[in-house]
Scaffold this motif. Sequence first.
Motif, mmCIF file in Angstrom:
data_model
loop_
_atom_site.group_PDB
_atom_site.id
_atom_site.type_symbol
_atom_site.label_atom_id
_atom_site.label_comp_id
_atom_site.label_asym_id
_atom_site.label_seq_id
_atom_site.Cartn_x
_atom_site.Cartn_y
_atom_site.Cartn_z
ATOM 1 N N MET A 1 -9.234 -49.574 3.156
ATOM 2 C CA MET A 1 -8.443 -48.452 3.636
ATOM 3 C C MET A 1 -7.686 -47.814 2.469
ATOM 4 S SD MET A 1 -5.198 -48.403 6.277
ATOM 5 C CE MET A 1 -5.846 -49.830 7.108
ATOM 6 N N SER A 2 -7.781 -46.500 2.355
ATOM 7 C CA SER A 2 -7.078 -45.805 1.279
ATOM 8 C C SER A 2 -5.607 -45.629 1.629
ATOM 9 C CB SER A 2 -7.713 -44.432 1.036
ATOM 10 O OG SER A 2 -6.930 -43.685 0.138
ATOM 11 N N THR A 6 -2.828 -43.583 4.890
ATOM 12 C CA THR A 6 -1.932 -44.399 5.703
ATOM 13 C C THR A 6 -0.632 -43.650 5.936
ATOM 14 O OG1 THR A 6 -2.869 -46.417 4.742
ATOM 15 C CG2 THR A 6 -0.769 -46.622 5.894
ATOM 16 N N PRO A 75 -12.332 -45.842 12.035
ATOM 17 C CA PRO A 75 -11.811 -46.482 10.818
ATOM 18 C C PRO A 75 -10.976 -45.502 9.993
ATOM 19 C CG PRO A 75 -14.155 -46.916 11.092
ATOM 20 C CD PRO A 75 -13.801 -45.868 12.095
ATOM 21 N N VAL A 76 -9.918 -46.012 9.388
ATOM 22 C CA VAL A 76 -9.072 -45.162 8.545
ATOM 23 C C VAL A 76 -9.716 -45.064 7.171
ATOM 24 C CG1 VAL A 76 -6.782 -44.831 7.550
ATOM 25 C CG2 VAL A 76 -7.017 -45.829 9.832
ATOM 26 N N ASP A 77 -10.581 -44.064 7.008
ATOM 27 C CA ASP A 77 -11.203 -43.810 5.719
ATOM 28 C C ASP A 77 -11.528 -42.324 5.629
ATOM 29 O OD1 ASP A 77 -13.775 -43.311 6.927
ATOM 30 O OD2 ASP A 77 -14.100 -45.467 6.993
ATOM 31 N N PHE A 78 -12.037 -41.900 4.490
ATOM 32 C CA PHE A 78 -12.220 -40.474 4.259
ATOM 33 C C PHE A 78 -13.289 -39.836 5.148
ATOM 34 C CE2 PHE A 78 -9.920 -41.483 0.337
ATOM 35 C CZ PHE A 78 -8.998 -40.439 0.322
ATOM 36 N N SER A 79 -14.151 -40.641 5.758
ATOM 37 C CA SER A 79 -15.131 -40.079 6.682
ATOM 38 C C SER A 79 -14.469 -39.578 7.964
ATOM 39 C CB SER A 79 -16.204 -41.114 7.026
ATOM 40 O OG SER A 79 -15.662 -42.167 7.805
ATOM 41 N N ARG A 80 -13.219 -39.956 8.205
ATOM 42 C CA ARG A 80 -12.485 -39.528 9.397
ATOM 43 C C ARG A 80 -11.557 -38.350 9.115
ATOM 44 N NH1 ARG A 80 -15.026 -40.513 13.327
ATOM 45 N NH2 ARG A 80 -16.601 -40.334 11.713
ATOM 46 N N ASN A 139 -18.235 -36.463 6.229
ATOM 47 C CA ASN A 139 -18.788 -37.090 7.424
ATOM 48 C C ASN A 139 -20.123 -36.420 7.752
ATOM 49 O OD1 ASN A 139 -19.384 -38.287 9.845
ATOM 50 N ND2 ASN A 139 -17.552 -37.600 10.913
#
Length: 218
Positions: A1-2, A6, A75-80, A139
């Motif tokens: 997670m970046s 957050t 998921p908390v990542d850049f694809s979201r 994404n």
Amino acid sequence: MSSLLTATYTKPLEREFEAWIVEGIERYGQDVGLPPQVWAVSPSFEVLWPADEALVISGKVLGLQFKQAKLAPGPVDFSRLKWSLATPPQQYANVQNSPEVYYCLPTFINRKFKREALQHCIFWRPPAGVADTQAWYDNPKAPTAHNSLANDPSAMRWGRLIEQVQACVVGRRVNSREEVDAYLAEVAASAGRSETIEDSDEIETDSSAVIYVLYTPL
């Protein structure tokens, strides 16, 4: 997670992103000896010239339309990471038709990064003829043509945008603040409106109803 994605305390509002990024632009200009002039314009003018901030750099004028960074479920990542470009509905088409206006899209959620906000945003114009009003950082599965701005050559970071401005590739050439005023008045007149950038007595209803002009003299 970046850690960029957050939330600290709360997720920033659009107007917070605007303030942090504008402060970064002003700080950058002061550091390199090209102090920009940045000002907000009448909310009613946004239907004609769809920018939150106007920016003039090296005798150029740019409009900046800010959007809030959001995270889709998952998921908390850049694809979201994504941005909605359809508020108000006509704004997207107006940006497409205004070559000196760029979307400014933050790529972070964590307000701890606010002093470096300028380093974590994308300046981008949607291509003509594409009606999709959702954009994603990266994404490929998203059902939109704008599903990976991270890999889109037309989506610029600040350094490249400034280089393009100084190379006279982007921005409208002006020689004074008066020329900026005159240009925006032409836009209003062509649409049969009389508002000018000085008409700012309206009550703001939301952060999407603000125009910003960025101007830096030669």
